[in-house]
Motif scaffolding. Sequence first.
Motif: not given
Length: 400
Positions: A25, A28, A277, A41, A274
Amino acid sequence: MSSQPPHPALLIPGPIEFDDAVLQSMSHYSESHVGAPFVSTFGDVLSNLRKLFQTTDPASQPFVLSGSGTLGWDQVAANLTEPGDEALVLHTGYFADSFADCFETYGVKATQLKAAIGDRPQLDEVEKALREKKYKVLTVTHVDTSTGVLSELKALSELVHRVSPDTLVVVDGVCSVGGEEIKFDEWKLDVVLTATQKAIGCPAGLSVLMASGRAIEVFKARKTRPNSYFGSWKNWLPSKTDSLYTYLPQSNRLAVMQNYEAKKASYFATPSPQLIHALDTALKQILSRPLDQRFADHRNASQTVKKAIANLGLKQLATKPENQANTMTAIVLPEGVTPPDVVPSLLKKGVVFAGGLHKEIASKYIRLGHMGVSVTDPDRSDLTKAIDALRESLAEIGQA
């Protein structure tokens, strides 16, 4: 089977080993921090933090800011206390000293209630302190990473609300959230602060904090401006201050954390997309199973480790079972043995332990972290490998 390059198992009390999906993740692609996909998110992250902390109170407020767990201390000191206020800091090791120092930096007088190394202040001692002076906040380190001491929150909070009901109950949960049970609403906690790189199982870089409605009201009632800019809740909660992003609708320029949770674009300072995420993935993994099961996994792993330690003839800094954390163990070394005598050998055997941290006895013990995927993933043998490596390392220096 992990796709990560071969490496020694990181079994310090944080950062910990991370799941492949969490690390993936982090890769990303780049996206706008005020664009709908990222905002969605971030909204999921804030909503899921409520589930992790076990709060359904709409007046409570989760915060996720770029920074380490230490930023949580600054948020508490800068937003909930003012110069001249009093803070009672329950001392179970190194991190109480640091939290007290943080308060002093902001002009708050910190009184430390200390226990013997490996122990925690007793409730009758806390009650006596609360009756002697009025404190704006009481802080407790849920798991002190320097000693492996676990503090009991429920009874402590009940005591504070009974004896000094205006005192805010603040929990440093950096080494506990995600591995130790915390019931934010039921236990009437006012602040729990943590970081992502320990039992939550996400790389370092995010400061996570949950504040109660009562704490928010104390913040709103303060008489002086917070002595922080980035960490000031004035910039993360509804205010009359306009945003630089004037093209956003007016309603979306005022309540950054609330807007993100409502999946509306907002801005004060650029988040870490990031990392958000990665945290989103980690939280969804955690919440895919009942929290009670996750906490039981950590308790069971902890008991396995502690039994193995005892079988090796070793003791813990936290000698009383009720004081022993489920996310880590502080292991007292045999007389005359120091961390440099064993830690390098452990590394050669594929596991990473941490040396001692408590300044008074740092040369006498080592620390083993057991949380996150090293505990919950049945395909991993990190802890078995760690105990075997410790046994072999002690034998090599004649301590078998």
